[in-house]
Design an enzyme around this catalytic site. Structure first.
Site, PDB file in Angstrom:
ATOM      1  N   GLY A  54       0.871  -1.161   0.000  1.00 33.95           N
ATOM      2  CA  GLY A  54       0.000   0.000   0.000  1.00 33.95           C
ATOM      3  C   GLY A  54       0.905   1.208   0.000  1.00 33.95           C
ATOM      4  O   GLY A  54       2.115   1.075   0.107  1.00 33.95           O
ATOM      5  N   CYS A  55       0.348   2.374  -0.101  1.00 32.93           N
ATOM      6  CA  CYS A  55       1.166   3.579  -0.152  1.00 32.93           C
ATOM      7  C   CYS A  55       1.798   3.844   1.219  1.00 32.93           C
ATOM      8  O   CYS A  55       2.899   4.331   1.321  1.00 32.93           O
ATOM      9  CB  CYS A  55       0.312   4.752  -0.586  1.00 32.93           C
ATOM     10  SG  CYS A  55       1.222   6.260  -0.862  1.00 32.93           S
TER      11      CYS A  55
END
Lengths: 143, 411
Positions: A54-55
């Site tokens: 994920g970021c």
């Protein structure tokens, strides 16, 4: 018990569990507790191949099909709230048949007011994780 | 609430409708202005007024509305030129924002001037938007990208700067203020050093424009880019300043209407003069008008006053945050503006951000589009609180209380 409703019951149980919390912080407090209690993923599975990037937070997901044809998920995250949400996903989708996993509509996050964590813009890896869990369901049911 | 001298933050807050909002039952505490500043009513109204009464396409109609729209549009070009002390208004090109401006310079000046054997120099502080356009061009043109490293406190390492400049780079691309660490770079000095080795200089000013008076003539940089939405203006609009002599030499970038002198299938198509050569297509007209209103607003409050107000908040916030057990401020350069990045030992920044959001406090968490900084520091990201003209001491207190509460829950 009809297998189609088994995962539905698990979702309802979570929704009921969250009904006793009136505000956000209480909900998050509960999620944090759930995160802390999540069974650890074994070190051999906490590898880059199992990383759902994920970021912001990282999520590791491992899936196994046991001899009874049941899928067992184990997972971890470096962020505790994400880990709590991951634990909730596992409570619903782990220990289930591949087809059940593939078919189940996950609605409990919306019901407990945490659907924003599944939005594509949230970039916590949770949406990718749910997709990945479903993919495992589909892949295992094809075996 | 802070009220230093004639600075009335409460009066300023009343100009920002969004600040009255509640989030999750709490009054909004907006500490994410470095990502995007909120807009005062005058900016919102200017855009609405333009759309309601003055809109038409610019530069190409003889009718009254077209003339009025063109005048409104071109007057903002002059306003920006004055605001940053450009030598002439033709040195201002409207872009969609900082990213667009850097891509324009890379795509025109860079494409025409950078080749194999050449080197360009960036700093580790750069936002991805001042890295990736150069990397994309480098894969095609095969020039080298060298990186100025950082000191522990997030300031530029002087010896690394000198070392990289000794490579005789053709271009130095540097941020004025770091969006992640708040470091203010002495871009005037860096420009002089870069010029002394023959480099062309582009300054990414997106984080500087809301906090500092910009004087491109004094800095003497060759290009300066900024975004409207960081300076209380609309998103989707920004500007590129370029020295006129350079703009004249640069080939066009995007082709289309307005950027041409004459188009023909029989003869070679010829191009307009700068700035129009670089403004193909119909621009974000109401955005330009809004940007003009934002500059008026900044000037009406006074950039020096805003900077002093923000500085006092940053100092106060740093002191209060440091009282939290396990607190580590990321980026403590002597010259700092606008942002505080921090980590609490043993706690993931996204967890703090999520809990703060539950309390109505908007901060940014993650790598802030500066992954190379995070890699270097060996951290997953930071929590970043950023301050603006409308931020208050009470909001700092809410932040500190929120972080304390989050830390208690997460430990």
């Amino acid at each position: 018990m009809n297998t189609d409703t088994r995962l539905e019951l698990r979702q309802r149980e979570i929704i009921e569990e969250f009904e006793m919390f009136s505000d956000w912080m209480e909900k998050y407090e509960h999620i944090i507790e759930i995160g802390k209690e999540l069974d650890p993923i074994s070190e051999e599975h906490k590898v880059d191949d199992n990383l759902i990037k994920g970021c912001q937070s990282r999520v590791w997901l491992h899936a196994e099909l046991n001899s009874e044809g049941i899928v067992i998920f184990t997972a971890d995250s470096d962020a505790i709230i994400t880990k709590g949400l991951v634990a909730l996903m596992i409570r619903v989708l782990s220990d289930a048949e591949p087809l059940e996993i593939a078919k189940t509509e996950l609605h409990f996050l919306e019901a407990i007011g945490l659907n924003s964590h599944l939005s594509p813009t949230r970039s916590n890896g949770l949406l990718s994780m749910v997709k990945q869990m479903k993919m495992y369901g589909i892949a295992f049911s094809a075996r | 609430m802070t009220q230093s001298g004639s600075y009335d933050v409460n009066a300023i807050r009343r100009e920002f409708p969004i600040l009255k909002k509640s989030i999750n039952g709490y009054p909004l505490v907006y500490l994410d202005s470095a990502a995007s500043a909120q807009k005062p009513l005058s900016v919102i109204e200017a855009q609405r007024e333009y759309e309601a009464h003055f809109h038409s396409n610019i530069h190409r109609g003889v009718h009254t509305l077209a003339t009025q729209a063109t005048e409104a549009f071109e007057s903002v070009r002059t306003k920006i030129a004055d605001h940053i002390n450009a030598a002439q208004r033709e040195e201002i090109i409207f872009t969609s924002g900082t990213t667009d401006g850097i891509n324009l310079v890379a795509g025109t000046w860079g494409r025409a001037n950078l080749n194999e054997e050449d080197t360009i120099v960036l700093s580790r502080l750069e936002h991805h938007s001042n890295i990736v356009p150069w990397q994309i061009l480098a894969t095609e043109k095969r020039f080298k990208i060298e990186v100025i490293e950082l000191n522990e406190d997030g300031s530029l390492d002087e010896s690394s700067l000198n070392e990289k400049l000794a490579l005789n780079p053709k271009m130095v691309a540097i941020s004025h203020v770091s969006n992640t660490l708040g470091t203010v770079n002495d871009v005037k000095r860096i420009t002089a050093l870069a010029h002394s080795v023959g480099a062309t200089v582009i300054v990414d000013g997106s984080q500087a424009v809301p906090h500092k008076t910009i004087d491109v003539t004094d800095i003497d940089c060759d290009f300066y880019v900024a975004s409207g939405h960081k300076m209380y203006g609309p998103s989707g609009i920004g500007f590129l300043y370029g020295k006129h002599s350079l703009l004249e030499q640069m080939p066009p970038w995007r082709g289309g209407g307005e950027m041409i002198a004459s188009v023909s299938f029989e003869e070679p198509t010829t191009f307009n003069i700068p700035p129009y050569k670089f403004e193909a297509g119909t621009p974000h007209l109401s955005g330009v008008v809004g940007l003009g209103a934002a500059i008026d607003w900044l000037n009406s409050v006074g950039l020096e006053k805003i900077a002093a107000h923000e500085k006092s908040l940053i100092e106060y916030a740093s002191g209060e945050l440091m009282k939290i057990d396990g607190m580590k401020l990321i980026g403590t350069a002597p010259a700092k503006a606008s942002v505080i990045s921090f980590l609490v030992e043993g706690i993931h920044p996204s967890d703090i951000g999520t809990l703060l959001d539950g309390l109505g406090i908007a901060v940014r968490t993650g790598h802030h589009c500066t992954e190379p900084i995070m890699t270097k520091l060996g951290i997953p990201g930071t929590v970043r609180a950023s301050f603006a003209a409308y931020s208050t001491k009470a909001e700092v207190d809410a932040l500190v209380a929120g972080v304390n509460r989050a830390v208690k829950l997460l430990r």
